[in-house]
Design an enzyme around this catalytic site. Structure first.
Site, mmCIF file in Angstrom:
data_model
loop_
_atom_site.group_PDB
_atom_site.id
_atom_site.type_symbol
_atom_site.label_atom_id
_atom_site.label_comp_id
_atom_site.label_asym_id
_atom_site.label_seq_id
_atom_site.Cartn_x
_atom_site.Cartn_y
_atom_site.Cartn_z
ATOM 1 N N MET A 29 78.537 41.967 29.505
ATOM 2 C CA MET A 29 77.994 42.023 28.147
ATOM 3 C C MET A 29 76.605 42.659 28.196
ATOM 4 S SD MET A 29 79.457 38.796 26.068
ATOM 5 C CE MET A 29 78.283 37.584 26.611
ATOM 6 N N LEU A 32 71.924 43.679 32.131
ATOM 7 C CA LEU A 32 72.333 43.570 33.533
ATOM 8 C C LEU A 32 71.215 43.026 34.421
ATOM 9 C CD1 LEU A 32 74.310 46.923 33.945
ATOM 10 C CD2 LEU A 32 75.146 44.687 33.192
ATOM 11 N N HIS A 36 75.097 41.089 38.185
ATOM 12 C CA HIS A 36 75.991 42.183 37.768
ATOM 13 C C HIS A 36 75.982 43.311 38.800
ATOM 14 C CE1 HIS A 36 74.754 40.586 33.656
ATOM 15 N NE2 HIS A 36 76.068 40.443 33.644
ATOM 16 N N SER A 187 71.724 36.427 32.165
ATOM 17 C CA SER A 187 71.070 37.276 31.154
ATOM 18 C C SER A 187 70.202 36.435 30.223
ATOM 19 C CB SER A 187 72.114 38.024 30.330
ATOM 20 O OG SER A 187 72.906 38.796 31.183
ATOM 21 N N ARG A 188 70.543 35.147 30.103
ATOM 22 C CA ARG A 188 69.791 34.283 29.174
ATOM 23 C C ARG A 188 68.480 33.771 29.782
ATOM 24 N NH1 ARG A 188 75.417 32.897 27.746
ATOM 25 N NH2 ARG A 188 75.710 33.278 25.523
HETATM 26 O O1 PAF Z 1 81.114 37.152 31.660
HETATM 27 C C1 PAF Z 1 80.853 37.901 30.695
HETATM 28 O O2 PAF Z 1 79.823 38.555 30.655
HETATM 29 C C2 PAF Z 1 81.838 38.004 29.536
HETATM 30 O O3 PAF Z 1 82.398 36.781 29.243
HETATM 31 C C3 PAF Z 1 82.927 39.080 29.766
HETATM 32 C C4 PAF Z 1 83.821 38.728 30.940
HETATM 33 C C5 PAF Z 1 82.270 40.426 30.014
HETATM 34 C C6 PAF Z 1 83.801 39.191 28.516
HETATM 35 O O4 PAF Z 1 83.071 39.567 27.403
#
Ligand code: PAF
Length: 281
Positions: A29, A32, A36, A187-188
């Site tokens: 989402m 990053l 990620h 990310s939060r």
């Molecule tokens: O883990 C995440 O960031 C989200 O739940 C995903 C797997 C990208 C689905 O939107």
């Protein structure tokens, strides 16, 4: 690296690549971070071609959750993806992904799997996740897809969905990446104020403490959970549970691979931040 915003363009690119190359997909989402990047690097290493999706998926957020507030940092994400060796960054708009969001077909994981942990406190969340991940699988046609183990319930549900719906895709779970003081990357985290950033360390402290106790012979889930709850005392705990890693069912005496999972809410002036973490015992 190419940035693609439409499903049509992605399908065309994938149809061409698929003829000769293996494809790795990293669904994200955006916003990053190092977690990620570890997934992207693994995909680049394992596959001929890597697609990263960057899409804040509205169907996995509840009405009072942080969809609007969720960080959106496409420009920085694109730079990080390019440096990590990604080939396509897929960054569609909500309208591009859902022609009629209120009346869309959903992929719904089993009630047993969504009625616990994050699924219990976030009704509908995993329907949204399973739906968007299925759509991304259909669009990117990956050989392998990469997910972080921090979202352990999500990883469990996606692996099961792949089995149940016969997707021919290998799901690869990658280890949690932590800050040097133990906080799991998320990310939060960037929204935590100074005080809550310190308090958030209690999650990993609780997990590392019970892992040590378990290594030293304590195998009662109740004793381990009580210890963790003492460390988390004073916080707004959503859940702290120890489950059998193979089926995510409760276990009393730990005599096989288990996972301890927790979620804690940190209220702030600008909205509550809910963090999750886990550790395999
Ligand atoms: O883990 C995440 O960031 C989200 O739940 C995903 C797997 C990208 C689905 O939107």
């Amino acid at each position: 690296m190419k940035i693609i915003k439409t499903t049509k363009e992605l399908i065309e690119a994938v149809n061409e690549v698929k003829k000769t190359k293996t494809i790795g997909l990293v669904p994200t989402m955006g916003a990053l971070h190092g977690g990620h990047l570890s997934l992207i690097k693994k995909s680049v290493n394992d596959n001929d071609f890597t697609i990263v999706s960057d899409f804040v998926n509205p169907t996995q957020f509840g009405p009072n959750e942080d969809y609007e507030r969720y960080p959106r940092t496409l420009e920085e994400d694109a730079k990080l993806c390019k440096d990590a060796g990604c080939d396509i960054l897929f960054a569609p708009s909500p309208d591009e992904m859902y022609s009629n969001m209120k009346d869309t077909t959903l992929v719904c994981p089993s009630y047993n799997d969504v009625s616990k942990l994050c699924g219990k406190s976030r009704p509908g969340h995993f329907d949204g996740v399973a739906t968007i991940v299925s759509k991304l699988f259909n669009l990117a046609k990956p050989n392998r897809a990469y997910f972080g183990q921090k979202d352990a319930q999500q990883l469990f549900i996606i692996k099961k969905m792949v089995r149940d719906l016969n997707f021919d895709i290998e799901i690869i779970g990658c280890p949690i990446v932590r800050e040097s003081d133990g906080l799991a990357l998320s990310s939060r985290n960037r929204y935590l104020n100074e005080e809550n950033r310190k308090r958030a360390l209690k999650l990993s402290k609780a997990l590392f403490t019970i892992k040590d106790l378990y290594k030293n012979g304590v195998n009662s889930a109740e004793t381990l959970i009580d210890t963790a709850l003492t460390i988390l005392d004073g916080e707004d705990i959503d859940y702290f549970e120890i489950l059998d890693l193979s089926n995510f069912e409760k276990i009393d005496i730990i005599n096989k691979d288990c996972i301890a999972l927790c979620a804690v809410r940190f209220p702030q002036k600008d909205g509550t931040i809910r963090l999750i973490d886990n550790m395999v015992l």
